[in-house]
Every structure is written in C-alpha cells, then in structure tokens.
Design a protein around this motif. Sequence first.
Motif, short mmCIF file in Angstrom:
data_model
loop_
_atom_site.label_atom_id
_atom_site.label_comp_id
_atom_site.label_asym_id
_atom_site.label_seq_id
_atom_site.Cartn_x
_atom_site.Cartn_y
_atom_site.Cartn_z
N ALA A 127 5.96 2.34 3.03
CA ALA A 127 5.49 0.97 3.01
C ALA A 127 5.02 0.49 4.37
N MET A 128 5.42 1.17 5.43
CA MET A 128 5.02 0.77 6.77
C MET A 128 3.66 1.33 7.15
N GLY A 129 3.12 2.22 6.34
CA GLY A 129 1.84 2.81 6.68
C GLY A 129 1.98 3.84 7.78
N PRO A 130 0.87 4.36 8.30
CA PRO A 130 0.91 5.36 9.37
C PRO A 130 1.49 4.76 10.65
N PHE A 131 2.20 5.56 11.43
CA PHE A 131 2.74 5.08 12.70
C PHE A 131 2.95 6.24 13.65
N TYR A 132 3.08 5.90 14.91
CA TYR A 132 3.36 6.88 15.96
C TYR A 132 4.74 6.60 16.52
N CYS A 133 5.53 7.65 16.69
CA CYS A 133 6.87 7.53 17.28
C CYS A 133 6.85 8.22 18.64
N PRO A 134 6.98 7.46 19.72
CA PRO A 134 6.98 8.08 21.05
C PRO A 134 8.21 8.94 21.31
N GLY A 135 9.31 8.68 20.59
CA GLY A 135 10.54 9.43 20.82
C GLY A 135 10.40 10.90 20.50
N TYR A 140 3.11 9.90 11.93
CA TYR A 140 3.63 10.01 10.58
C TYR A 140 2.69 9.30 9.60
N ILE A 141 2.47 9.94 8.44
CA ILE A 141 1.66 9.30 7.42
C ILE A 141 2.06 9.77 6.03
N ASP A 142 2.23 8.81 5.15
CA ASP A 142 2.31 9.08 3.72
C ASP A 142 0.89 8.92 3.21
N LEU A 143 0.31 9.99 2.69
CA LEU A 143 -1.11 9.98 2.35
C LEU A 143 -1.47 8.99 1.26
N SER A 144 -0.46 8.45 0.56
CA SER A 144 -0.74 7.39 -0.41
C SER A 144 -1.25 6.13 0.28
N PHE A 145 -1.07 6.05 1.59
CA PHE A 145 -1.59 4.90 2.34
C PHE A 145 -3.09 4.77 2.17
N TYR A 146 -3.77 5.89 2.01
CA TYR A 146 -5.22 5.83 1.89
C TYR A 146 -5.65 5.12 0.61
N ASP A 147 -4.83 5.19 -0.43
CA ASP A 147 -5.11 4.39 -1.63
C ASP A 147 -4.98 2.91 -1.33
N THR A 148 -3.95 2.56 -0.54
CA THR A 148 -3.76 1.17 -0.13
C THR A 148 -4.93 0.70 0.72
N GLN A 150 -7.97 1.67 0.67
CA GLN A 150 -9.18 1.47 -0.13
C GLN A 150 -9.04 0.34 -1.14
N LYS A 151 -7.95 0.34 -1.91
CA LYS A 151 -7.85 -0.56 -3.05
C LYS A 151 -7.30 -1.94 -2.69
N ARG A 152 -6.39 -2.01 -1.73
CA ARG A 152 -5.77 -3.29 -1.40
C ARG A 152 -6.34 -3.92 -0.14
N LEU A 153 -6.73 -3.08 0.81
CA LEU A 153 -7.28 -3.62 2.04
C LEU A 153 -8.80 -3.63 2.05
N GLY A 154 -9.42 -3.01 1.05
CA GLY A 154 -10.88 -3.03 0.94
C GLY A 154 -11.60 -2.25 2.01
N ALA A 155 -11.01 -1.11 2.40
CA ALA A 155 -11.62 -0.30 3.45
C ALA A 155 -11.72 1.16 2.99
N PRO A 156 -12.70 1.47 2.14
CA PRO A 156 -12.86 2.84 1.63
C PRO A 156 -13.59 3.73 2.63
N GLY A 157 -13.63 5.02 2.34
CA GLY A 157 -14.43 5.95 3.12
C GLY A 157 -13.62 6.90 3.96
N ASP A 158 -14.13 8.14 4.10
CA ASP A 158 -13.37 9.14 4.85
C ASP A 158 -13.33 8.84 6.34
N PHE A 159 -14.38 8.18 6.88
CA PHE A 159 -14.32 7.89 8.31
C PHE A 159 -13.37 6.74 8.61
N ALA A 160 -13.18 5.84 7.64
CA ALA A 160 -12.14 4.82 7.78
C ALA A 160 -10.78 5.51 7.84
#
Length: 289
Positions: A127-135, A140-148, A150-160
């Motif tokens: 639910a937090m989306g992609p993030f970077y942990c300096p520790g 880190y990424i759950d690839l289901s974020f890409y559905d979010t 595109q569909k919820r944030l309105g930002a489709p496309g592979d370069f996005a």
Amino acid sequence: MRWENQRQSDNVEDRRGGGSRGGGLGGRSLGLGSIVIALLASWIFGINPMTVLGLLDGAGVQAPISAPSGQKPPANDRMAAFVSTVLADTEDVWTAQFRLMGKTYAKPTLVLFSGRTPTACGAGEAAMGPFYCPGDQQVYIDLSFYDTLQKRLGAPGDFAQAYVIAHEVGHHVQHLLGVSDKVDRMRRQVSQVQGNALSVKLELQADCLAGVWAHHAQAARQVLEAGDIEEAMNAASRIGDDALQQQAGGTVRPDSFTHGSSAQRVRWFRKGLEQGQMAGCNTFDNKAL
C-alpha cells in the motif's frame, strides 16, 4: 519505451509470495510511493492524503528485520524483465556519472515483493508503493503498484513506470552522495514547516536525477519512443502535492507539501532530462523551485 532485448540487471531479488509480518515502515525511506497509502486512506476513510503523509513522515525508524531469502525472477515474467532492464540502464548511467566524479557507484538491489516484506527500515507494505530504504540500499516494489499508477492515479505507460524506478534510484544516488543523511540531520533541527520544505527539495532533486538518467539513456541507447516524455511528465504531475490535496477535496496548503507541486515535479524532471547534468539538480541552492 524501447527496452526489449536489452541487458537485464543481476541485482533483482524476487520475494513475491514470501510476504511476512513486521513493524511499520519508518523514517525517510518512503520516496515516490508514499502517496499511494495516503490516497487509499482518503478514499476509504475520508482522510486528507497530506495528513497521512505527515504521519508517515514522522514515524520512527524501525530496527532491521531479517529478510527472507529471495530468488531471481522467472525468465518468462515480462514485467519483472521490464523493471530489471530499467534497473540495468540506471546502473549503466550512474556508473558512468560516478566515474566522472572519481567515485565508484554501488549498485542497489531491486526487491520485488507482494503484500509485505521485511526491510532494514521496517516492514514494507504494498500500500505504500515503491520506496527506497537507505539502511540496506535497496529499492522495493510490489508490481501491482503499476495498476494503481494507471487506473487510480491516471498515469499509464511504460515510461511512466520507468520513471518510478528511476526516481527511487535517484534517492539511492542521494544516499551515496551523503545528501539524504544531511537533510535528515537538518530536518531534526528545524520546525515542521521548514522540515517539509527540505523534504520537497529532496524529492524534487530525485525527480531531476530521474531526468538525468533519461537524458543519458536516450543519448546512449535511444530508448525513447513517441509519447514517452509525456508519460513521465504526466506521472510527475499526477503525484504533485497540490494535485493530491485537490483530489482529496481539501485546501491546497503549500506549507504542508513534502514532495512538491505538480508544476515543480514536472519542471525538475524536465530540467534533468534536458540538461543531463547532476550539478543542475541542486534544488537546495535554488530559491525558485
């Protein structure tokens, strides 16, 4: 984006299906994806996303948690191949850029997970989306974020999607150069409003560094296709703090911004893209963001 049949990074760890329980994700490790949990909260509970972001921003850093052993992604996993290729491209660009500075680029690991996973910053959640942990110097990424995206944030496309990875790798670059640690120290010594302003500069710099990557990737490998730049600009615009506040039906409050306005995020990504110079990404000495 032209990415097929290109080198894939070996620094990808697949933990999908191995989610685990753990403490909350804390500190300044949230990066670009922190807006997702804020949006979910606003949709489900009617809470202003900026309020949630403020709570996340003030969370304490968790003790490192033992991570499960990962594996390489399956060879026939197209999305895993895509992010592995994007990561490889960032490796090539930043290795060259660090060499110009007389430094060695330490490559981050990209961790694919589903649901939850332990990190050196606490438990990461989808639910937090992609993030970077300096520790642990991992993205880190759950690839289901890409559905979010595109569909919820309105930002489709592979370069996005590539922009998302490049932004988080930008946080890794900041960590290696000591920028993130310096900002964290400064934030502990100032007011909340001043701390927010520092966070904005950190995030806008990561946007600019993502643009620097795109500049050099295009120059070296001609990765861009028609519409790619517009996809990235749209993604940057959709996650501006003002856009999120407006979407939540609230008043736009610049003093509560932690990532920058839509116009600022687009401007700094474009600056990195057009100039291709790390020196041009110094948001901290630039009064007009």
